[in-house]
Design a protein around this motif. Structure first.
Motif, short mmCIF file in Angstrom:
data_model
loop_
_atom_site.label_atom_id
_atom_site.label_comp_id
_atom_site.label_asym_id
_atom_site.label_seq_id
_atom_site.Cartn_x
_atom_site.Cartn_y
_atom_site.Cartn_z
N ASP A 1 -1.50 -4.33 20.15
CA ASP A 1 -1.70 -4.90 18.82
C ASP A 1 -1.24 -3.88 17.80
O ASP A 1 -1.34 -2.67 18.04
N PRO A 2 -0.78 -4.34 16.63
CA PRO A 2 -0.33 -3.37 15.64
C PRO A 2 -1.50 -2.66 14.96
O PRO A 2 -2.59 -3.22 14.83
N SER A 3 -1.25 -1.44 14.55
CA SER A 3 -2.26 -0.66 13.82
C SER A 3 -1.68 -0.26 12.46
O SER A 3 -0.47 -0.15 12.29
N TYR A 4 -2.57 0.01 11.54
CA TYR A 4 -2.15 0.56 10.26
C TYR A 4 -1.63 1.98 10.47
O TYR A 4 -2.23 2.77 11.22
N THR A 5 -0.52 2.28 9.84
CA THR A 5 0.09 3.59 9.98
C THR A 5 0.38 4.17 8.60
O THR A 5 0.81 3.44 7.70
N ILE A 6 0.12 5.45 8.45
CA ILE A 6 0.43 6.11 7.18
C ILE A 6 1.69 6.95 7.37
O ILE A 6 1.72 7.83 8.23
N SER A 7 2.70 6.66 6.58
CA SER A 7 3.95 7.43 6.67
C SER A 7 4.13 8.24 5.39
O SER A 7 3.81 7.78 4.30
N THR A 8 4.66 9.43 5.56
CA THR A 8 4.96 10.29 4.41
C THR A 8 6.47 10.45 4.31
O THR A 8 7.14 10.74 5.31
N PHE A 9 6.98 10.25 3.12
CA PHE A 9 8.42 10.38 2.88
C PHE A 9 8.66 11.41 1.78
O PHE A 9 7.85 11.57 0.87
N LYS A 10 9.77 12.07 1.90
CA LYS A 10 10.20 12.98 0.84
C LYS A 10 11.28 12.26 0.04
O LYS A 10 12.28 11.79 0.58
N ASN B 1 0.84 -1.18 0.00
CA ASN B 1 0.00 0.00 0.00
C ASN B 1 0.88 1.24 0.00
O ASN B 1 1.32 1.70 1.05
N TYR B 2 1.22 1.73 -1.16
CA TYR B 2 2.03 2.93 -1.22
C TYR B 2 1.56 3.76 -2.41
O TYR B 2 0.98 3.24 -3.37
N TYR B 3 1.80 5.03 -2.33
CA TYR B 3 1.43 5.93 -3.42
C TYR B 3 2.54 6.96 -3.56
O TYR B 3 3.16 7.35 -2.56
N VAL B 4 2.78 7.37 -4.79
CA VAL B 4 3.84 8.34 -5.05
C VAL B 4 3.24 9.51 -5.81
O VAL B 4 2.48 9.31 -6.76
N LYS B 5 3.58 10.70 -5.38
CA LYS B 5 3.09 11.88 -6.11
C LYS B 5 4.06 13.03 -5.88
O LYS B 5 4.36 13.38 -4.73
N ASP B 6 4.54 13.60 -6.95
CA ASP B 6 5.39 14.78 -6.90
C ASP B 6 6.48 14.69 -5.84
O ASP B 6 6.60 15.55 -4.97
N ASN B 7 7.25 13.64 -5.91
CA ASN B 7 8.42 13.43 -5.04
C ASN B 7 8.07 13.09 -3.59
O ASN B 7 8.95 13.09 -2.73
N PHE B 8 6.82 12.85 -3.33
CA PHE B 8 6.45 12.38 -1.99
C PHE B 8 5.95 10.94 -2.10
O PHE B 8 5.30 10.56 -3.08
N LEU B 9 6.29 10.19 -1.09
CA LEU B 9 5.90 8.78 -1.04
C LEU B 9 5.01 8.59 0.18
O LEU B 9 5.36 9.01 1.28
N TYR B 10 3.88 7.95 -0.01
CA TYR B 10 2.94 7.69 1.08
C TYR B 10 2.78 6.18 1.22
O TYR B 10 2.44 5.50 0.26
N ILE B 11 3.02 5.70 2.42
CA ILE B 11 2.97 4.25 2.64
C ILE B 11 1.98 3.93 3.75
O ILE B 11 1.96 4.61 4.78
N ILE B 12 1.17 2.92 3.51
CA ILE B 12 0.35 2.40 4.61
C ILE B 12 1.02 1.12 5.09
O ILE B 12 1.12 0.14 4.35
N ASP B 13 1.47 1.17 6.31
CA ASP B 13 2.22 0.08 6.89
C ASP B 13 1.32 -0.67 7.87
O ASP B 13 0.44 -0.08 8.48
N GLU B 14 1.59 -1.97 8.02
CA GLU B 14 0.75 -2.76 8.92
C GLU B 14 1.25 -2.75 10.36
O GLU B 14 0.66 -3.36 11.23
#
Lengths: 171, 404
Positions: free
Chosen positions: B391-400, B352-365
């Motif tokens: 318990d683990p949760s889904y996390t959304i991380s933003t990367f440059k 689960n990841y998305y890339v847009k204009d040099n940013f990367l968005y990941i949904i991690d488990e």
């Protein structure tokens, strides 16, 4: 004639392979762990029907085994458990426990063996590649059923001959 | 809803995904470039063991729902919308009429006007139209029977790209390779293509071979090094057909040897064969349209699944990549510090990841992140302790993502 005899011998071959003394010892001396990381050992005075699972597995096959167990559980005298080979982390145990409960809701318990380097685990000893495979412990003797001997090729039902042997061992 | 958001200035920022790549320009010039550094992370509070998650990205929002948000009894589905710019979380609910029967948790895609569901088991597609602050069911999309539908991505102008690549049984009615455009305004499938793909059977493995930019669709073959470029009319307008030097190994003729017809070989035996083969050849695993100009291609080149080849392409120049590194390690060793110079973990298992204009968005488990300067051993130890109580949760991380 020879071909017919060969086919007969093939068909007559037992689906359950009795483990030798050394391998049997390893089964009883191996430590398995619960979701809470509590150690568990097999008792030689209890009968077990054990499903072995690793990460190279056929998911729907576990459902077939569970459905079979659901139907015959009351007729057999055994504890129905699964052993999953995993990395030894809390998170892995939690993830596998949740997955196993969904796949095999009619089983009595789920335990784990760790794939630490150098660890002579059950899966290595039995040279297990694909799972599910079965272990049956009956009166202190251990029987192994490889993946290729569990299911009918076309219907994916539990092989009839294997069902007969399970009844014989765990009745 | 538990929200954790970190700012690099305020807190101990975990530079979690900084990769220094030794890259080669041509055969001589070497340049390092960090591929990314983490900016923020956001804990959705959704248990990732108990729930499956479906997501869709339409800048600046990352939309998602989990299995617990689909109330089958009340026929209501709750969606979350996470604004990746201002980090604001919003939600809305959608009424699912009883006539719609989802066999699995459906994939979805949306924009400000339309919401489309795909039932990945039966390939039924459902069209919803925005009304007020929700979407209302309008029709089932009658699609051409040849078009299996598995993935859906929003394009510009109320269009959606739907794709499916699978080695079907010959008795199944679907083509093995499908790209089609659903024009939601016209309520119609307007374009269909069945691109030839070398070694399509290898699509059984988790890979991402389709990526979309503002006006182009890129599609990579599972073997060989070929990437086709389409416009939104599904006309092929360009192609990368590269023969990488060095340790890149293709299958002879870019064809899976032996039987691959699943009416003649048991599918499990075929997968076993493909698993063994996968370790002997080089293959593209993921392509990312990073921005208007650049395409990032990651490939496996050896039996060591932790070593990847990375090529950065200028989209206007399809002769050879502008940067290459043939030995990117995407795994840590026990004593490695996982603070900086760490591998791009998203390349190892990008789901689960998305890339847009040099940013990367990941949904991690998982939601446990290493403290600064910790080694992998320390990280694993602390992580184990953490999950004893949580318990683990889904996390959304933003990367440059950064470039030379």
């Amino acid at each position: 004639m020879n071909i017919i005899l060969f086919l007969f011998v093939l068909n007559a071959k037992a689906k359950t392979d009795k483990l030798n003394e050394e391998s049997t010892k390893l089964v009883f001396n191996s430590s398995f762990y619960s979701k809470q990381n509590m150690p568990f050992l097999f008792s030689d005075t209890v009968n077990y029907f054990i499903v072995l699972k690793n990460n190279k597995n056929c998911q729907s096959c576990f459902t077939i085994v569970n459905d079979y167990i659901k139907n015959v559980k009351d007729s057999l005298h055994a504890h129905f458990i699964s052993i999953t080979l995993i990395d030894s982390t809390t998170l892995n145990r939690k993830i596998q426990e949740a997955a196993n409960k969904k796949l095999m809701p009619d089983f009595d318990g789920f335990f784990y063996q760790y794939k630490n380097p150098g660890n002579n685990n059950l899966f290595n000893m039995l040279e297990i590649n694909n799972t599910p495979e079965l272990l049956i412990i009956s009166n202190g003797e251990v029987f192994h059923v490889p993946y290729s001997d569990i299911f009918e090729y076309n219907t994916m039902d539990i092989q009839y001959k294997l069902q007969q042997e399970i009844f014989k061992l765990l009745k | 809803m538990k929200i954790i958001q970190e700012n690099s200035c305020r807190r101990h920022l975990v530079v979690f995904c900084m990769l220094i790549l030794t890259v080669h320009l041509g055969n001589a010039q070497k340049t390092n470039f960090p591929i990314s550094s983490i900016l923020t992370r956001f804990n959705t509070g959704k248990n990732s063991i108990e729930n499956r998650l479906k997501s869709c990205f339409l800048y600046p929002n990352l939309y998602y729902y989990t299995s617990e948000d689909w109330n089958e009894e009340k026929r209501m589905m709750k969606f979350y919308s996470f604004n990746t710019t201002n980090k604001h979380l919003d939600s809305f609910t959608v009424k699912i009429p009883a006539e719609i029967v989802f066999m699995n948790l459906p994939a979805f895609s949306l924009n400000s006007n339309f919401l489309i569901f795909i039932d990945e088991a039966r390939f039924d597609m459902y069209h919803f139209t925005k009304k007020g602050n929700t979407y209302v069911y309008e029709k089932i999309i009658k699609k051409n029977v040849e078009c299996a539908a598995q993935d859906i991505t929003p394009l510009e102008q109320n269009k959606f790209l739907i794709s499916s690549f699978y080695n079907w049984h010959p008795d199944d009615p679907w083509e093995k390779s499908n790209l089609f455009i659903y024009d939601a305004e016209k309520r119609a499938i307007t374009k269909i293509a069945h691109p030839q793909m070398a070694c399509l059977e290898l699509k059984v493995f988790k890979t991402n071979l389709v990526t979309v930019s503002s006006d182009r669709i890129y599609l990579a073959d599972p073997c060989g090094y070929k990437i086709k470029c389409y416009n939104f009319e599904l006309e092929q307008v360009d192609e990368i057909n590269y023969n990488p030097p060095g340790s890149w190994t293709n299958l002879p003729g870019n064809k899976i040897p032996g039987e691959t017809d699943v009416s003649k070989i048991h599918v499990k035996l075929l997968i076993d064969k493909l698993l063994l083969m996968r370790d002997t050849i080089a293959m593209i695993e993921n392509i990312f349209s990073i921005n208007k100009n650049m395409l990032l291609v990651s490939s496996s080149i050896s039996s060591n699944r932790n070593i990847k080849r990375m090529d950065l392409w200028d989209k206007q120049s399809t002769k050879k990549p502008i940067f290459t590194n043939e030995s990117v390690n995407v795994s840590w060793e026990g004593s490695d510090s996982i603070d900086i110079n760490t591998p791009p973990f998203f390349l190892k298992d990008p789901i689960n990841y998305y890339v847009k204009d040099n940013f990367l968005y990941i949904i991690d488990e998982t939601d446990f992140y290493p403290p600064k300067n910790s080694t992998l051993q320390e990280f694993n130890f602390n992580k184990d302790k953490y999950y004893e109580k949580n318990d683990p949760s889904y996390t959304i991380s933003t990367f440059k993502i950064q470039f030379p």
